[in-house]
Design an enzyme around this catalytic site. Structure first.
Site, mmCIF file in Angstrom:
data_model
loop_
_atom_site.group_PDB
_atom_site.id
_atom_site.type_symbol
_atom_site.label_atom_id
_atom_site.label_comp_id
_atom_site.label_asym_id
_atom_site.label_seq_id
_atom_site.Cartn_x
_atom_site.Cartn_y
_atom_site.Cartn_z
ATOM 1 N N CYS A 110 0.829 -1.202 0.000
ATOM 2 C CA CYS A 110 0.000 0.000 0.000
ATOM 3 C C CYS A 110 0.872 1.264 0.000
ATOM 4 O O CYS A 110 1.649 1.474 0.948
ATOM 5 C CB CYS A 110 -0.915 -0.010 1.216
ATOM 6 S SG CYS A 110 -1.852 1.503 1.456
ATOM 7 N N CYS A 112 0.306 3.496 3.052
ATOM 8 C CA CYS A 112 0.893 2.896 4.258
ATOM 9 C C CYS A 112 2.405 3.124 4.294
ATOM 10 O O CYS A 112 2.987 3.356 5.370
ATOM 11 C CB CYS A 112 0.578 1.403 4.310
ATOM 12 S SG CYS A 112 -1.187 1.004 4.322
#
Length: 300
Positions: free
Chosen positions: A55, A58
């Site tokens: 991600c 993230c």
């Protein structure tokens, strides 16, 4: 000149060493959570992040989160992190639909963090008790509830099926439709087995009652026969009573006819006798004609 270069090198090495030490402290303060140890967040004060290595958001948050973890001791909290690719059950238990997702947890009460994702904002969120203004997650949606536990098992099952699907295609070379066909047949078989098991369990606890259809039909026919017989008997008695009543009425009519005939005959005879001796009867009675009394008839 050499001494100056040495001093610069020492400073660089010290900076690198201090940075590595700070990263090591941050990593030691950051607690990795999974399906086996997640329940420790049910006690105490926590901030937990759900992320995935692939991600991008993230990845950009990672440095801020690790820096925030170094403040955990000063803020009297614990900072955790969950890799959803390794713990799919937790993503289902917490109903994680977007990454990264951050939860604030205090004594088993869960709130989702939705503010800015920076270290300073995290620190302010804890120090100023901003979390108290957020509505906690309802009890039935709490990760520790029975409902969410079932959801976590479904997520685990989906990951197991996905890994089997990947293994069938990559290792055994099955086409996609072949893997889906195997899953369809397995689903039908499992459904049939579960249905049989469910029926057996129900029959064990609630056994069927013995069939008494023949007896009930015979009893019904007997009762109908008895009822018909009683109706016939009562009908026969009614017919006899009606016949007796008709016979009595005929007798009464006959008697009435006889009385009328007798009266007529008496009237005839009196008229014949009265024509000869009419004067004598009128003188003896005082000039008034003789009144003839007729017999009383029976009441109809």
């Amino acid at each position: 000149m050499d001494s100056t270069m040495r001093g610069v090198c020492y400073i660089l090495l010290l900076a690198i060493f201090s940075q590595e030490c700070s990263l090591a402290v941050a990593k030691s303060s950051l607690i990795k959570l999974d399906d086996n140890n997640w329940d420790q967040i049910l006690t105490g004060h926590w901030m937990v992040e759900f992320y995935a290595p692939w991600c991008p958001a993230c990845q950009s948050l990672q440095s801020h989160w690790e820096s925030f973890a170094t403040w955990s001791e000063d803020l009297s909290i614990k900072v955790g992190q969950v890799d959803v690719t390794q713990s799919p059950g937790l993503s289902g238990r917490f109903m994680v639909t977007a990454l990264p997702t951050i939860f604030h947890v205090i004594d088993g009460e869960f709130r989702q963090y939705r503010s800015s994702r920076t270290k300073d904002e995290f620190i302010s969120f804890i120090e100023e008790d901003k979390w108290a203004a957020i509505e906690p997650i309802p009890g039935w949606k709490s990760p520790s509830s029975l409902v969410m536990s079932l959801v976590s098992y479904l997520f685990k099952l989906s990951m197991v099926l996905r890994s089997i699907h990947t293994k069938l295609m990559e290792e055994y070379g099955l086409p996609t439709w072949g893997s889906y066909l195997i899953f369809a047949v397995a689903t039908i078989v499992m459904g049939a087995l579960l249905g049989i098991l469910l029926v057996a369990v129900i029959d064990h606890f609630y056994p069927p009652k013995p069939h008494t259809g023949g007896k009930s039909v015979a009893n019904k026919s007997d009762s109908k026969g008895k009822k018909k017989k009683s109706d016939d008997e009562s009908g026969g008695d009614d017919d006899e009573e009606e016949e007796d009543a008709e016979a009595n009425e005929d007798e009464e009519y006959d008697e009435n006819d006889d009385n009328i005939k007798d009266d007529l005959e008496e009237d005839e005879s009196e008229k014949n006798a009265g024509s000869g001796s009419g004067s004598e009867e009128t003188s003896s009675v005082g000039g008034s004609p003789r009144v003839h009394k007729r017999k009383s008839r029976k009441a109809d």
